[in-house]
Design a protein around this motif. Structure first.
Motif, short mmCIF file in Angstrom:
data_model
loop_
_atom_site.label_atom_id
_atom_site.label_comp_id
_atom_site.label_asym_id
_atom_site.label_seq_id
_atom_site.Cartn_x
_atom_site.Cartn_y
_atom_site.Cartn_z
N MET A 1 -3.76 -0.14 -39.24
CA MET A 1 -3.40 0.46 -38.12
C MET A 1 -3.68 2.29 -38.80
N PHE A 2 -4.77 2.94 -38.07
CA PHE A 2 -5.31 4.30 -39.08
C PHE A 2 -5.18 4.92 -37.60
N ASN A 3 -3.94 6.08 -37.86
CA ASN A 3 -3.77 6.77 -36.76
C ASN A 3 -4.71 8.51 -37.65
N ILE A 4 -5.30 8.79 -36.04
CA ILE A 4 -5.37 10.50 -36.92
C ILE A 4 -5.52 10.86 -35.24
N ILE A 5 -4.41 11.98 -35.48
CA ILE A 5 -4.23 12.70 -34.43
C ILE A 5 -4.67 14.36 -34.67
N LEU A 6 -5.12 14.54 -34.35
CA LEU A 6 -6.19 16.19 -34.41
C LEU A 6 -5.17 17.50 -34.02
N PHE A 7 -5.43 17.43 -32.94
CA PHE A 7 -4.16 18.77 -32.57
C PHE A 7 -3.62 18.10 -31.26
N GLN A 8 -2.41 18.68 -30.62
CA GLN A 8 -1.83 18.69 -29.39
C GLN A 8 -1.50 19.89 -28.58
N ILE A 9 -2.26 19.34 -27.47
CA ILE A 9 -1.47 20.23 -26.52
C ILE A 9 -0.74 19.75 -25.50
N ILE A 10 -0.01 20.54 -24.69
CA ILE A 10 0.48 20.50 -23.99
C ILE A 10 0.07 20.53 -22.52
N THR A 11 -1.28 19.75 -21.84
CA THR A 11 -2.08 20.94 -20.52
C THR A 11 -2.02 19.53 -19.37
N THR A 12 -2.80 19.25 -18.41
CA THR A 12 -3.14 18.60 -17.37
C THR A 12 -3.83 17.42 -18.33
N ASN A 13 -3.74 15.96 -18.02
CA ASN A 13 -4.41 15.74 -18.20
C ASN A 13 -5.79 14.72 -17.08
N PHE A 14 -6.96 14.83 -17.26
CA PHE A 14 -7.83 14.38 -16.04
C PHE A 14 -8.44 13.21 -16.78
N ALA A 15 -9.11 12.29 -15.83
CA ALA A 15 -10.08 11.18 -16.28
C ALA A 15 -10.83 11.25 -17.62
N PHE A 16 -11.23 10.36 -18.16
CA PHE A 16 -11.71 10.03 -19.06
C PHE A 16 -12.93 10.72 -18.71
N PRO A 17 -13.48 11.87 -19.66
CA PRO A 17 -14.22 13.00 -19.45
C PRO A 17 -16.60 11.96 -19.68
N ASP A 18 -16.67 12.73 -18.87
CA ASP A 18 -18.62 11.76 -18.85
C ASP A 18 -19.22 11.94 -19.98
N VAL A 19 -18.60 10.87 -21.03
CA VAL A 19 -19.72 10.69 -22.18
C VAL A 19 -20.31 9.56 -22.17
N SER A 20 -21.06 9.22 -23.23
CA SER A 20 -20.91 7.56 -23.80
C SER A 20 -21.12 7.63 -25.14
N LEU A 21 -20.12 6.03 -25.47
CA LEU A 21 -20.13 5.96 -26.41
C LEU A 21 -20.90 4.17 -26.17
N GLN A 22 -21.61 3.85 -27.83
CA GLN A 22 -22.13 3.60 -28.23
C GLN A 22 -22.70 3.33 -29.54
N PHE A 23 -22.06 2.44 -29.92
CA PHE A 23 -22.37 1.07 -31.48
C PHE A 23 -23.45 1.25 -32.09
N GLY A 24 -23.84 1.57 -33.36
CA GLY A 24 -25.71 0.90 -34.03
C GLY A 24 -25.60 -0.15 -34.30
N THR A 25 -26.40 -0.16 -35.43
CA THR A 25 -26.37 -1.61 -36.30
C THR A 25 -25.53 -1.77 -37.61
N ILE A 26 -25.10 -2.79 -37.23
CA ILE A 26 -23.97 -2.63 -39.35
C ILE A 26 -24.75 -2.77 -39.71
N ILE A 27 -23.85 -1.93 -40.76
CA ILE A 27 -24.62 -1.82 -42.16
C ILE A 27 -23.81 -2.84 -43.38
N PRO A 28 -24.08 -3.76 -44.47
CA PRO A 28 -25.29 -3.65 -43.77
C PRO A 28 -26.36 -4.81 -43.08
N LYS A 29 -27.35 -4.58 -42.71
CA LYS A 29 -27.44 -5.83 -41.51
C LYS A 29 -27.33 -7.30 -41.62
N GLN A 30 -27.04 -8.12 -40.28
CA GLN A 30 -27.07 -9.37 -40.29
C GLN A 30 -28.49 -9.62 -40.05
#
Length: 583
Positions: A1-30
């Motif tokens: 397991m690899f955890n990265i916690i960049l910084f922490q701010i106590i605030t009100t949490n909203f739903a997940f933001p309007d972002v797009s997540l997309q994987f590319g091609t694995i290197i080296p390609k199959q």
């Protein structure tokens, strides 16, 4: 397991933001991508189903179709581990800057071990309508095993002031590695199925069907001649030998080539036919269970409109079982209950009456099984059993979940036909044992089935080849029971089946009222017709006490004659041919 916690701010949490997540091609390609599954993880505020493991039915044995990324064996060089990069692109569709706060990557299953670490930029800040690329570094070992050749990776990502989401994907370090397919669930499954099949084989008597074949001409003859003692045998199943084997071979080959040619189109049609078979056989099986207790629970035989109470109960339970199977996405334990219904119904409806007929039935089936095994090994090869459950996950296979999943396979399974055909033979040896008043043949045949299934599992563990179970189970069952018959000097009668079968030939054992034989009654439907007049003449006592003791009436000896053994055998053969109805 690899955890990265960049910084922490106590605030009100909203739903997940309007972002797009997309994987590319694995290197080296199959070299040969297995499937063109979507690479987009999250878009338009919606998580793709191909990256959501939880949306796949948990209790279903159908393999999980998560998006997968595979590495060729030739891409791994040297003797140590090698790293492979899979880029994840994050696009900010918001009109404000967002901050990546947490990114966690873990193995979804505890017994998997492919280390993965994200490689982040120094400033994980995404400006409006900008993108960043995060590389997922996968560490693959040169020598792989069942725990480190494949894994389901779970990714948790969260931005500042927003809630996080989880998504999953599959990663295969070696696309050519064939994992050991043995799991203790295989032994549990075949042991349980062997016990179930021998129990079902001992209950060969049919209660739902009551058919006595009486023609109108015979009925008039009975009435005119005032005949009372009519030798009628009720319907107790269909005859099995080589014509039925050829019919099964034809249906199997048609289903095989149709499914391989048309795939998804054939899948829907075949599943509809199987569900129809499940409805009929489950109804019949429950009706047989209630019919067993019709004398003790008399209300089961009462008629309401055109059906009996047991018919309504059978409809209710069979419908409930199929509803649970479809509504809860084919859970394996409900599928097994439907499999038991199919096995119990067919074992009652089809019967083998001699070792000779068993050989005529089994040999063609073993030939077509070997042909199908060779064909599957050349087409789908190693993953033939995974393909079967993926496209044709039906109650025609008995199932039990693996304790440790492997790629594309969640359950151990065996076709119910590999249990049904030995069940036909177990039904025959059970009736033969009743004739001989012993349990020898049934016990020997049962252990032949169990040992054959265990050998099949072990050989499948060693060789990744779709071997048919029939060459193990049916051969061992017939060989061992034949040796016992030879040793007991009973081979001739065991081979020919020329013995008095109480289930198939004794009308009194099957509860037929000779004074009022039933012309046709199936599942409570049909009319009971009195075809024989009761004798209006005064009945004479056949046994009475005289002055000198017990006196037997001479009518008891009418037609009695002395016959030799060859004549007895010919009469038994004649009775068997007349009282058993061929299919």
């Amino acid at each position: 397991m690899f955890n990265i916690i960049l910084f922490q701010i106590i605030t009100t949490n909203f739903a997940f933001p309007d972002v797009s997540l997309q994987f590319g091609t694995i290197i080296p390609k199959q070299k040969d991508p297995e499937e063109n599954l979507p690479q987009t993880v999250y878009k338009d505020n919606q998580l793709s189903q191909y990256f959501d493991y939880d949306q796949f039915p948990l209790l279903s044995c159908c393999p999980t179709n998560l998006t997968k990324y595979k590495i060729d064996t030739l891409s791994i060089h040297g003797h140590a581990s090698q790293k492979f990069t899979l880029p994840l692109t994050i696009i900010n569709n918001e009109n404000k800057t967002i901050f990546l706060r947490q990114l966690t990557i873990t193995d979804y299953l505890d017994y998997q071990d492919i280390p993965v670490a994200p490689k982040l930029s120094t400033l994980p800040i995404i400006e409006p309508h900008q993108r960043i690329v995060v590389d997922f570094i996968h560490n693959c070992e040169r020598k792989v095993n069942n725990s480190n050749y494949w894994s389901i990776q779970n990714v948790f990502i969260r931005f500042q002031d927003y809630q996080g989401i989880n998504f999953q994907y599959q990663f295969i370090c070696d696309s050519n590695y064939h994992p050991k397919r043995f799991d203790w669930s295989n032994i549990i499954l075949i042991t349980f199925d062997s016990v179930v099949i021998i129990i079902l084989a001992t209950f060969g008597k049919i209660y739902s069907f009551r058919i006595a074949f009486v023609t109108p001409a015979k009925r008039r003859q009975f009435q005119e001649q005032n005949i009372q003692n009519v030798d009628l045998t009720p319907f107790q199943g269909f005859y099995l030998y080589w014509p039925q084997a050829l019919g099964y071979m034809g249906l199997l080959l048609i289903a095989l080539f149709t499914s391989m040619t048309y795939q998804e189109k054939a899948e829907k049609i075949i599943k509809i036919l199987i569900y129809f078979i499940c409805a009929l056989t489950s109804f019949h099986f429950f009706n047989e269970i209630f019919g067993k207790f019709r004398n003790t629970l008399t209300f089961l035989a009462e008629k309401i409109y055109c059906l009996k109470v047991r018919d309504y109960l059978s409809i209710f339970f069979s419908t409930l079982l199929i509803f649970f199977y479809l509504y809860y996405d084919q859970p394996w334990f409900v599928s097994n209950l439907l499999s038991i219904c199919i096995l119990g119904s067919l074992i009652k409806l089809f019967k083998i009456t001699s070792l000779k007929d068993a050989l005529q039935f089994f040999i063609p089936i073993m030939i077509v099984d070997i042909f199908c095994s060779i064909y599957l090994s050349q087409t789908v090869r190693y993953e033939w059993d995974s393909v079967a459950l993926r496209y044709f996950n039906t109650p025609l296979s008995a199932q039990f979940p693996y304790f440790r999943y492997i790629y594309k396979k969640k359950c151990a399974w065996v076709s119910i036909f590999n249990l049904l055909f030995p069940g036909f033979f177990l039904g025959y040896v059970n009736r033969f044992d009743k004739h001989k008043q012993t349990y020898v043949y049934e016990i020997i045949a049962f252990f032949g089935l169990l040992v054959g299934l265990i050998l099949w599992v072990l050989i499948q563990y060693i060789f990744s080849f779709p071997l048919p179970t029939s060459i193990f189970t049916e051969v061992l069952m017939i060989l061992t029971t034949t040796l016992v018959a030879v040793q007991r000097n009973e081979f001739n009668i065991f081979y020919s089946g020329n013995f008095y079968d109480q289930i198939l030939m004794d009308p009194f054992k099957n509860d037929v009222a000779l004074q009022e034989p039933t012309t046709l009654e199936m599942f409570g439907l049909g009319a009971t017709t009195q075809v024989i007049k009761k004798d209006t003449t005064q009945q004479q006592d056949l046994v009475y006490r005289g002055e000198q003791g017990l006196v037997l009436n001479s009518q008891l000896f009418v037609g009695l004659a002395s016959i030799n053994r060859p004549q007895q055998q010919s009469i038994l053969q004649f009775k068997q041919q007349n009282h058993y109805h061929n299919f």
